[in-house]
Scaffold this motif. Structure first.
Motif, mmCIF file in Angstrom:
data_model
loop_
_atom_site.group_PDB
_atom_site.id
_atom_site.type_symbol
_atom_site.label_atom_id
_atom_site.label_comp_id
_atom_site.label_asym_id
_atom_site.label_seq_id
_atom_site.Cartn_x
_atom_site.Cartn_y
_atom_site.Cartn_z
ATOM 1 N N GLU A 1 0.837 -1.106 0.126
ATOM 2 C CA GLU A 1 -0.082 0.110 0.159
ATOM 3 C C GLU A 1 0.721 1.178 -0.029
ATOM 4 O OE1 GLU A 1 0.521 -1.111 4.430
ATOM 5 O OE2 GLU A 1 0.206 -2.126 2.636
ATOM 6 N N PRO B 1 -0.117 3.366 -4.933
ATOM 7 C CA PRO B 1 -0.360 4.809 -5.290
ATOM 8 C C PRO B 1 0.695 5.679 -6.060
ATOM 9 C CG PRO B 1 -1.165 4.423 -3.064
ATOM 10 C CD PRO B 1 0.064 3.368 -3.330
ATOM 11 N N LYS C 1 1.368 3.885 -9.514
ATOM 12 C CA LYS C 1 0.120 3.957 -10.426
ATOM 13 C C LYS C 1 0.262 5.721 -10.954
ATOM 14 C CE LYS C 1 -5.038 3.449 -10.562
ATOM 15 N NZ LYS C 1 -6.026 2.960 -9.753
ATOM 16 N N ASP C 2 0.622 6.567 -10.275
ATOM 17 C CA ASP C 2 0.757 7.922 -10.600
ATOM 18 C C ASP C 2 1.819 8.056 -11.742
ATOM 19 O OD1 ASP C 2 -1.378 8.726 -8.880
ATOM 20 O OD2 ASP C 2 0.034 9.707 -7.529
#
Length: 375
Positions: free
Chosen positions: A142, A146, A149-150
């Motif tokens: 986690e 993110p 992904k960005d």
């Protein structure tokens, strides 16, 4: 003198012999041995267990990694970040496609890749990051997902040693293999969910990628003798699927027993006062460790391993030479000292006996013998 093996498959088979024979008979009666109904049912059952949209069976855990990278069109000139402290297949799958494995050092407590350092190694050529949930403990993905992904970078989870492991993320239990673009599983016989031969699985929540993996595992075939691209021959056998369907029903119970054994080891280390010499593996907050291996850090590792062997106790060293120092990767120009935590772990880690059927008496004999060595 007692004998305690590092791993014992026979005890497990004895506990479910009739169930396995019934499954094998079902396949033999069908005379469908490659893919087919058994594989389809296993794929549905395992996707339901993991709570992931798609699960695609293949020939091995190595093939699962290779197929995942192929489906992302990883090629020469691309870079894929991973850990130097894992089984060879993680990095070889990258190199076989002509891409460059880029290593990042590990967290000395969890043995997994240090997620805080990954960002330092990202370049415009980085196409994916493969995290390995080593020895049954999930990496805190986690923290990475993110960010990656960005940047348009794919996260691939190598779950070969961690079937059934999970982390609590945003208040929800998320099983390994369900967070990244792909999860890659091995069903080698000694795994927490192991078959009776080779087998693997790719999981994904993206339908388009699941369909591509299905094509790639069968020579890039989209219809009978119609080939849209170059794939490979990596199909799960029906016999392995039938065995795995039986074993899937028991895996949670086996993992629970592994956790009890791990806790018993910790308690025995304190009882026999060897905690200053032998460091138990860590389990970070929010994780459910499934202890594929019980790997300790210890003083005088090689001498201890030899002493235990002389006293009938099987141990294994995972892994004596980190990947960045392997002869085959000499062309990458890594040097000793580049990843000090992985190098230290390769020198002082030792896997003690671990399997669901290991008895308390056998565990006490192991720890008592370790205590004798250090005394």
């Amino acid at each position: 003198m007692k004998y305690v093996s590092a791993f014992d498959l026979k005890r497990n088979y004895e506990s479910m012999k009739d169930e396995i024979k019934e499954a094998l008979d079902r396949v033999l009666e069908s005379q469908r041995f490659i893919l087919g109904e058994e594989v389809e049912k296993f794929e549905k059952e395992v996707s339901s267990y993991l709570e992931v949209a798609h699960a695609v069976g293949c020939g091995s855990g190595t093939d699962a990694l290779f197929l995942s990278l192929m489906s992302l069109d990883i090629k020469e000139g691309d870079e894929v970040i991973t850990t130097p402290y894992t089984f060879f297949a993680t990095a070889s799958s990258i190199a076989k496609l002509g891409a460059k494995p880029v290593f990042v050092d590990i967290d000395p407590l969890t043995y997994n890749i240090d997620t805080d350092k990954v960002v330092e190694y990202i370049t415009p050529r980085t196409k994916a990051v493969i995290v390995v949930h080593l020895f049954g403990l999930m990496t805190p993905v986690e923290k990475l997902e993110p960010l990656l992904k960005d940047k348009g970078i794919h996260l691939i989870e190598d779950c070969a040693q961690s079937f059934g492991a999970w982390r609590k993320i945003d208040g929800k239990i998320r099983r390994c293999g369900t967070i990244g673009t792909f999860g890659c599983f091995s069903f080698y016989p000694t795994k927490n969910l192991g078959g009776y031969g080779d087998g693997g699985l790719v999981t994904t929540n993206l339908s388009s990628l699941a369909e591509r993996i299905k094509r790639l595992r069968a020579h890039g075939c989209s219809g009978e003798y119609i080939h849209e691209e170059l794939g490979m021959n990596s199909r799960l056998d029906a016999i392995q699927a039938a065995v795995l369907r039986c074993r899937l029903r028991h895996v949670d119970d086996w993992n629970r027993k592994r956790r009890i054994i791990a806790e018993r080891y910790r308690l025995l280390f304190n009882v026999y006062k060897i905690s200053e010499f032998v460091k138990a593996p860590s389990e970070d907050e929010g994780s459910y460790h499934v202890y594929h291996q019980y790997v300790v850090r210890c003083e005088r590792r090689d001498d201890l391993s030899k002493y235990l062997d002389e006293n009938g106790i099987g141990t294994r060293v995972y892994y004596p030479l980190p990947l960045h120092l392997q002869p085959v990767f000499k062309y990458l120009d890594y040097r000793r000292g580049d990843f000090p935590e992985a190098e230290k772990l390769s020198q002082d880690s030792l896997a003690l006996p671990m399997y669901p059927e290991l008895t308390p008496d056998e565990q006490e004999y192991v720890v008592k013998t370790i205590a004798k060595f250090y005394r």
